[in-house]
Design a protein around this motif. Structure first.
Motif, PDB file in Angstrom:
ATOM      1  N   GLU A 257     -59.182   7.438 -35.499  1.00  0.00           N
ATOM      2  CA  GLU A 257     -57.750   7.469 -35.206  1.00  0.00           C
ATOM      3  C   GLU A 257     -57.482   8.079 -33.833  1.00  0.00           C
ATOM      4  N   ALA A 258     -58.213   9.142 -33.507  1.00  0.00           N
ATOM      5  CA  ALA A 258     -58.032   9.771 -32.195  1.00  0.00           C
ATOM      6  C   ALA A 258     -58.354   8.790 -31.069  1.00  0.00           C
ATOM      7  N   LEU A 259     -59.403   8.010 -31.262  1.00  0.00           N
ATOM      8  CA  LEU A 259     -59.787   7.024 -30.253  1.00  0.00           C
ATOM      9  C   LEU A 259     -58.778   5.881 -30.198  1.00  0.00           C
ATOM     10  N   TYR A 260     -58.329   5.412 -31.355  1.00  0.00           N
ATOM     11  CA  TYR A 260     -57.392   4.284 -31.403  1.00  0.00           C
ATOM     12  C   TYR A 260     -56.057   4.650 -30.755  1.00  0.00           C
ATOM     13  N   PHE A 261     -55.543   5.829 -31.119  1.00  0.00           N
ATOM     14  CA  PHE A 261     -54.257   6.268 -30.567  1.00  0.00           C
ATOM     15  C   PHE A 261     -54.416   6.991 -29.231  1.00  0.00           C
ATOM     16  N   PHE A 262     -55.671   7.300 -28.867  1.00  0.00           N
ATOM     17  CA  PHE A 262     -55.988   8.042 -27.647  1.00  0.00           C
ATOM     18  C   PHE A 262     -55.165   9.326 -27.598  1.00  0.00           C
ATOM     19  N   ASN A 263     -55.282  10.092 -28.696  1.00  0.00           N
ATOM     20  CA  ASN A 263     -54.454  11.284 -28.869  1.00  0.00           C
ATOM     21  C   ASN A 263     -55.341  12.526 -28.987  1.00  0.00           C
ATOM     22  N   PRO A 264     -55.179  13.512 -28.098  1.00  0.00           N
ATOM     23  CA  PRO A 264     -56.044  14.705 -28.138  1.00  0.00           C
ATOM     24  C   PRO A 264     -55.797  15.581 -29.357  1.00  0.00           C
ATOM     25  N   TRP A 265     -54.566  15.560 -29.914  1.00  0.00           N
ATOM     26  CA  TRP A 265     -54.279  16.408 -31.063  1.00  0.00           C
ATOM     27  C   TRP A 265     -54.996  15.922 -32.315  1.00  0.00           C
ATOM     28  N   ILE A 266     -55.121  14.613 -32.469  1.00  0.00           N
ATOM     29  CA  ILE A 266     -55.885  14.091 -33.607  1.00  0.00           C
ATOM     30  C   ILE A 266     -57.357  14.418 -33.422  1.00  0.00           C
ATOM     31  N   ALA A 267     -57.853  14.305 -32.184  1.00  0.00           N
ATOM     32  CA  ALA A 267     -59.245  14.661 -31.906  1.00  0.00           C
ATOM     33  C   ALA A 267     -59.490  16.140 -32.196  1.00  0.00           C
ATOM     34  N   PHE A 268     -58.534  16.990 -31.833  1.00  0.00           N
ATOM     35  CA  PHE A 268     -58.660  18.430 -32.115  1.00  0.00           C
ATOM     36  C   PHE A 268     -58.727  18.684 -33.619  1.00  0.00           C
ATOM     37  N   SER A 269     -57.929  17.940 -34.395  1.00  0.00           N
ATOM     38  CA  SER A 269     -57.955  18.076 -35.852  1.00  0.00           C
ATOM     39  C   SER A 269     -59.319  17.686 -36.407  1.00  0.00           C
ATOM     40  N   ALA A 270     -59.874  16.583 -35.880  1.00  0.00           N
ATOM     41  CA  ALA A 270     -61.196  16.137 -36.331  1.00  0.00           C
ATOM     42  C   ALA A 270     -62.263  17.176 -36.004  1.00  0.00           C
ATOM     43  N   ILE A 271     -62.187  17.738 -34.805  1.00  0.00           N
ATOM     44  CA  ILE A 271     -63.158  18.756 -34.400  1.00  0.00           C
ATOM     45  C   ILE A 271     -63.018  20.000 -35.265  1.00  0.00           C
ATOM     46  N   SER A 272     -61.773  20.363 -35.587  1.00  0.00           N
ATOM     47  CA  SER A 272     -61.536  21.541 -36.434  1.00  0.00           C
ATOM     48  C   SER A 272     -62.148  21.356 -37.820  1.00  0.00           C
ATOM     49  N   ILE A 273     -61.964  20.168 -38.398  1.00  0.00           N
ATOM     50  CA  ILE A 273     -62.554  19.883 -39.712  1.00  0.00           C
ATOM     51  C   ILE A 273     -64.073  19.908 -39.624  1.00  0.00           C
ATOM     52  N   LEU A 274     -64.616  19.374 -38.527  1.00  0.00           N
ATOM     53  CA  LEU A 274     -66.067  19.360 -38.348  1.00  0.00           C
ATOM     54  C   LEU A 274     -66.615  20.783 -38.261  1.00  0.00           C
ATOM     55  N   VAL A 275     -65.961  21.622 -37.464  1.00  0.00           N
ATOM     56  CA  VAL A 275     -66.416  23.012 -37.304  1.00  0.00           C
ATOM     57  C   VAL A 275     -66.322  23.754 -38.637  1.00  0.00           C
ATOM     58  N   TYR A 276     -65.205  23.556 -39.354  1.00  0.00           N
ATOM     59  CA  TYR A 276     -65.041  24.196 -40.655  1.00  0.00           C
ATOM     60  C   TYR A 276     -66.126  23.742 -41.638  1.00  0.00           C
ATOM     61  N   SER A 277     -66.410  22.438 -41.646  1.00  0.00           N
ATOM     62  CA  SER A 277     -67.395  21.891 -42.580  1.00  0.00           C
ATOM     63  C   SER A 277     -68.796  22.397 -42.275  1.00  0.00           C
ATOM     64  N   LEU A 278     -69.126  22.491 -40.991  1.00  0.00           N
ATOM     65  CA  LEU A 278     -70.460  22.952 -40.598  1.00  0.00           C
ATOM     66  C   LEU A 278     -70.605  24.464 -40.687  1.00  0.00           C
ATOM     67  N   GLY A 279     -69.467  25.164 -40.758  1.00  0.00           N
ATOM     68  CA  GLY A 279     -69.506  26.618 -40.815  1.00  0.00           C
ATOM     69  C   GLY A 279     -69.262  27.151 -42.206  1.00  0.00           C
ATOM     70  N   PHE A 280     -68.030  27.559 -42.465  1.00  0.00           N
ATOM     71  CA  PHE A 280     -67.697  28.228 -43.725  1.00  0.00           C
ATOM     72  C   PHE A 280     -67.956  27.345 -44.935  1.00  0.00           C
ATOM     73  N   ALA A 281     -67.519  26.061 -44.872  1.00  0.00           N
ATOM     74  CA  ALA A 281     -67.663  25.174 -46.035  1.00  0.00           C
ATOM     75  C   ALA A 281     -69.133  24.989 -46.396  1.00  0.00           C
TER      76      ALA A 281
END
Length: 313
Positions: A257-281
């Motif tokens: 979605e971030a790539l399709y809409f070319f939106n940095p906020w969606i990319a930031f959300s994806a990165i946040s989920i990735l960091v959370y999943s690789l860390g605490f989760a």
């Protein structure tokens, strides 16, 4: 009454009333989990169905305050507290259908009083019925099924749909200034070939999470939520190939979605989920599954990759 005063009452009255009622009633851990599910369901579905209601001309909100899908943020949260928490708590003492009727009567009495914040169309009663069937009733059922530990398949379907709407619909909506018109314009302005390729790729990326949820229900007898986790270690189906198909699928869909809409906020959300999943989760999951399943989990963890598909068995 000014729009600002209406928004303040709509936000704080349901929250404070729900908190007070929750303190007065004896709420079990399963009921607390059901309340959480119901509130999240309301938060996920209200902006979506309100967008349809506005498109149908049933009503519209006139305010300069921040909105999500046309719904003022104060009313969004207050509405979710009213239908997702207060209504569910009332259902501990009243029948489900009586609660539905009571909530409908409250809306029928209050909504005409929300002017100038809310502008009602002539057929707004159809919008009210639409939201009762699509938001209130499923939320109440989700609360009851969770509290009573029944209807696993149905409640898992609602839970998964709610989380999918929150992650894959409301995040892009919020990234586009909370406007359905802006989001849909951006969605349809892409060349047809981009739309077709994105749709195909999104469908393919959705398959692993759907298969994972199915295995959780049929084999594990649980939901994707850690507080309502499967009773058995699931290593069959898609889990023979990858340990985290749901987290992987949702993260990749957000990156798409971030790539399709070319939106940095969606990319930031994806990165946040990735960091959370690789860390605490990841740490929490490993600790919980090691405690519950011991060597079986450790052997499975050592053999199956976490974020990439194992091609050979």
């Amino acid at each position: 009454m000014t729009s600002l005063a209406i928004e303040a009452i709509a936000l704080y009255w349901p929250i404070l009333t729900a908190i007070l009622l929750g303190l007065l009633l004896q709420v079990t851990p399963r009921e607390k989990l059901g309340l959480l599910y119901a509130v999240l369901w309301n938060l996920a579905t209200l902006p979506c169905l309100n967008g349809i209601a506005e498109w149908a001309g049933w009503w519209s909100f006139e305010t300069s305050s921040p909105r999500l899908g046309g719904l003022p943020l104060s009313l969004w949260i207050g509405w979710a507290a009213l239908w997702g928490a207060l209504a569910c708590l009332l259902s501990k003492k009243l029948s489900l259908w009586l609660v539905v009727i009571l909530m409908a009567l409250i809306d029928l009495l209050v909504m005409p009083l929300l002017e100038p914040l809310l502008v009602l169309g002539r057929q707004w009663i159809f919008g009210e019925l639409f939201l009762i069937l699509g938001v209130l009733l499923p939320g109440l059922l989700l609360y009851r099924w969770t509290a009573e530990s029944t209807h696993l398949g149905r409640r898992t379907t609602l839970i998964s749909l709610g989380f999918a709407l929150l992650a894959l619909v409301l995040i892009p909506l919020a990234a586009h200034v909370g406007s359905w018109a802006t989001l849909l314009d951006k969605l349809t302005s892409q060349p047809p070939i981009n739309q077709v390729c994105a749709a195909i790729l999104a469908t393919l990326l959705s398959i692993p999470p759907i298969l994972a949820v199915r295995e959780f229900v049929l084999i594990g007898r649980g939901t994707p939520v850690p507080m309502d986790a499967p009773e058995r270690l699931v290593t069959t189906g898609i889990y023979r190939r990858i340990r985290n198909p749901m987290q992987t699928g949702i993260t990749l869909l957000l990156f798409l979605e971030a790539l399709y809409f070319f939106n940095p906020w969606i990319a930031f959300s994806a990165i946040s989920i990735l960091v959370y999943s690789l860390g605490f989760a990841r740490w929490s999951e490993d600790s919980d599954l090691s405690r519950r399943f011991g060597k079986d989990w450790e052997n499975y963890r050592d053999q199956v990759p976490s974020w990439r598909i194992r091609l050979r068995s």
